[in-house]
Design a protein around this motif. Structure first.
Motif, mmCIF file in Angstrom:
data_model
loop_
_atom_site.group_PDB
_atom_site.id
_atom_site.type_symbol
_atom_site.label_atom_id
_atom_site.label_comp_id
_atom_site.label_asym_id
_atom_site.label_seq_id
_atom_site.Cartn_x
_atom_site.Cartn_y
_atom_site.Cartn_z
ATOM 1 N N UNK A 191 0.784 -1.159 -0.063
ATOM 2 C CA UNK A 191 -0.088 0.127 -0.037
ATOM 3 C C UNK A 191 0.918 1.380 0.071
ATOM 4 N N UNK A 192 1.910 1.233 0.789
ATOM 5 C CA UNK A 192 2.867 2.309 0.865
ATOM 6 C C UNK A 192 3.761 2.749 -0.500
ATOM 7 N N UNK A 193 4.118 1.540 -1.007
ATOM 8 C CA UNK A 193 4.629 1.261 -2.613
ATOM 9 C C UNK A 193 3.723 2.185 -3.565
ATOM 10 N N UNK A 194 2.492 1.633 -3.507
ATOM 11 C CA UNK A 194 1.571 2.312 -4.400
ATOM 12 C C UNK A 194 1.480 3.710 -4.452
ATOM 13 N N UNK A 195 1.580 4.221 -3.116
ATOM 14 C CA UNK A 195 1.490 5.666 -3.085
ATOM 15 C C UNK A 195 2.846 6.404 -3.661
ATOM 16 N N UNK A 196 3.979 5.717 -3.524
ATOM 17 C CA UNK A 196 5.286 6.478 -3.886
ATOM 18 C C UNK A 196 5.585 6.192 -5.199
ATOM 19 N N UNK A 197 5.116 5.241 -6.067
ATOM 20 C CA UNK A 197 5.276 4.764 -7.390
ATOM 21 C C UNK A 197 6.654 4.702 -7.872
ATOM 22 N N UNK A 198 7.335 3.880 -7.118
ATOM 23 C CA UNK A 198 8.940 3.613 -7.661
ATOM 24 C C UNK A 198 9.094 3.340 -9.063
ATOM 25 N N UNK A 199 7.979 2.944 -9.836
ATOM 26 C CA UNK A 199 8.127 2.516 -11.222
ATOM 27 C C UNK A 199 8.435 3.822 -11.901
ATOM 28 N N UNK A 200 8.154 4.940 -11.262
ATOM 29 C CA UNK A 200 8.479 6.282 -12.122
ATOM 30 C C UNK A 200 9.815 6.735 -12.033
ATOM 31 N N UNK A 201 10.725 5.868 -11.154
ATOM 32 C CA UNK A 201 12.051 6.419 -11.054
ATOM 33 C C UNK A 201 12.478 6.968 -9.727
ATOM 34 N N UNK A 202 11.924 6.935 -9.010
ATOM 35 C CA UNK A 202 11.957 7.485 -7.613
ATOM 36 C C UNK A 202 12.428 6.378 -6.816
ATOM 37 N N UNK A 203 13.644 6.759 -6.052
ATOM 38 C CA UNK A 203 14.157 5.483 -5.092
ATOM 39 C C UNK A 203 13.083 5.322 -4.120
ATOM 40 N N UNK A 204 12.710 4.028 -3.717
ATOM 41 C CA UNK A 204 12.023 3.717 -2.519
ATOM 42 C C UNK A 204 12.526 2.427 -2.132
#
Length: 554
Positions: A191-204
């Motif tokens: 659920x947290x990952x879905x908010x941060x969208x690492x697939x767009x290039x942001x480091x998570x």
């Protein structure tokens, strides 16, 4: 009160097809130091600005690229320190600072205020997810706890968008991960990952803490492997570890969890932290180093690391601390000392490519230790260690048959004092009992001539008048025969070694001898320019020790 029935064993997850036991660590994980946050939080006296600054500079020097520098929303000193780092441009371009915050908007807002102007930063948000925390601390169900995590992730993302001048990375920790049901831990993190969208290039970064170490390291590794298999967007996220040492297995748990798929490890230098401490990065890093893996951190000056850690934490580093402790490269056991001496000699003789020395898993010089600290002598030490000290510190090489004799003298001295014998004391005992020449038994002159294959000799020493006279097949035998005749004793040469120490016109010779005189053994070591004089004086010095012993006995 000491009743084990009050506790129940931890229930592990069922992972019958685990793969991590067959893995090997072949490269260093990403490291993140939490000395300035988790470590500082656990100190009796939290670090002041001077101590924090010194610790930060050391961490940068060692090669850390990610450093958690504080909890600025919960502590004004932490806030001020973060501002100092940014305002004074103390953060290298290749280093990312990290801050910790709870999943509350006021604390998240304050955290971004502290980080304003940073070139790059990691915002680390957390909330507790374990069963015991949900039921006993927060009184909330699964959905309620997950909602806290999701809302915290939204606030982190929103405040980052308001500060676009900084390159932001996000990190989430389901605190007490090891006490959380694994399917639920995955659900919350998804659920947290879905908010941060690492697939767009942001480091998570998803950090999985063993906030309290509740089971054996293999169970933690199973949990990490399970999580890595089931978490969404695994290829886009960094899996991080944060182990504690309640069971004394913090390093082992981190190592097995890296084998299980984790990418990153949080810890502290020398393991300072809550309760029994955090994962010890020096230990884990040096464990890798000893296996030929580059830890990507520079531990070549371990003394400096210890000095800074002790100054900043005001806590002593144990003398038995793995790799770093004062006594780690010290051998008290006689058999260990002998093996070290022989193994080091073997290395030097054969020029081996890889380090493989008995009892020394690494070369102490690699981390700034000296061989002077490898062997120390006490009443438990053996003959090999004493011989090594004499050879190492004074260049005195003795034949193996003499090792036992000198060791007995040193051991007796140690037993009498009950203390360790220093290198200087060993040398003094050696001189007194083996190398010193009693003036009354100093060879002042000798005359040798051969007649029909028999050596006849006259030997002048102050203790005997008229001069000694004897004969034999050689000079030593002639002197022995003279002493037997003069003193009515039986003498047998049990050992004799002679070798040149130097070359040239002023070459030095060393003679080592052991005499059996009426059943008792006496040894001496004499160095002289004249090889014959060295041998003869060795006989006289060994005999003089018998005479001195007789006087004392009378």
């Amino acid at each position: 009160m000491f009743d084990h029935r009050k506790y129940r064993p931890f229930t592990p997850i069922r992972l019958t097809d685990r793969t991590w036991p067959d893995k090997q660590i072949t490269s260093a994980p990403d490291w993140c130091s939490v000395d300035l946050r988790d470590g500082n939080q656990a100190l009796i006296n939290p670090m002041n600005i001077e101590q924090k600054t010194r610790m930060f500079l050391l961490l940068v020097k060692l090669g850390f690229k990610e450093i958690e520098v504080g909890f600025p929303s919960a502590s004004q000193p932490d806030f001020d320190f973060v501002r100092k780092l940014i305002n004074e441009d103390m953060i290298p371009d290749d280093v990312t600072i990290q801050i910790l915050t709870q999943a509350r908007e006021d604390l998240i807002s304050r955290s971004y205020e502290a980080l304003k102007g940073a070139k790059q930063a990691i915002v680390h948000v957390y909330n507790s997810t374990s069963t015991v925390q949900r039921e006993q601390v927060f009184g909330m169900d699964r959905d309620g706890i997950k909602a806290i995590a999701v809302q915290g992730a939204k606030w982190v993302r929103e405040y980052a968008s308001q500060n676009p001048e900084t390159h932001w990375s996000f990190q989430y920790s389901p605190e007490s991960f090891t006490g959380t049901e694994m399917d639920y831990a995955v659900e919350v993190c998804d659920a947290v990952i879905a908010e941060w969208k690492p697939e767009t290039g942001r480091k998570v970064i998803i950090n999985l803490p063993a906030t309290v170490e509740v089971s054996t390291p293999n169970v933690y590794a199973d949990q990490i492997e399970y999580f890595c298999r089931h978490i969404s967007q695994r290829e886009h996220i960094t899996i991080s570890l944060h182990t504690h040492n309640d069971r004394g297995c913090g390093v082992a748990a981190a190592e097995l969890a890296v084998m299980a798929g984790a990418d990153r490890v949080e810890g502290t230098l020398i393991g300072n932290g809550e309760r029994t401490g955090n994962m010890d990065i020096v230990t884990m890093g040096m464990n890798l180093y000893s296996q030929g893996v580059d830890p990507e951190l520079d531990f070549s000056n371990i003394k400096e690391i210890i000095e800074v850690v002790e100054f900043c934490t005001e806590l002593p580093v144990s003398a038995r601390h793995p790799w770093a402790g004062e006594l780690v490269y010290t051998a008290f056991s006689g058999s260990h000392q002998d093996a070290i001496r022989k193994s080091i000699s073997y290395h030097e003789q054969h020029n081996l490519e890889h380090w493989d020395v008995a009892y020394l898993p690494i070369d102490p010089r690699d981390i700034g230790r000296e061989y002077e600290a490898v062997v120390r002598i006490n009443s438990q030490s053996g003959k090999g260690g004493v011989a090594l000290v004499l050879e190492r510190d004074y260049g005195i090489q003795l034949p193996k048959w003499m090792h036992g004799a000198i060791s007995k003298v040193v051991q007796k001295a140690s037993e009498n004092t009950g203390a360790e014998i220093t290198s200087l004391q060993i040398k003094s005992l050696y001189d007194e009992h083996f190398a010193a020449i009693d003036p009354q038994w100093a060879l002042s002159g000798y005359d040798l001539h051969t007649d029909a294959g028999i050596v006849k000799g006259t030997f002048k020493v102050p203790a005997v008048q008229p001069p000694l006279q004897g004969k034999g097949t050689g000079a030593i035998e002639a002197l022995v025969q003279a002493l037997e005749a003069a003193y009515g004793v039986t003498i047998r040469v049990t050992h004799f070694d002679e070798n040149a120490l130097t070359e040239g016109t002023n070459a030095q010779a060393q003679a080592c001898i052991a005499l059996d005189i009426n059943g008792s053994t006496y040894c001496s070591v004499i160095t002289a320019e004249d090889t014959s004089a060295a041998s003869l004086q060795a006989v006289l010095s060994a005999f003089s020790r018998r005479q001195i012993e007789q006087v004392h006995a009378a």
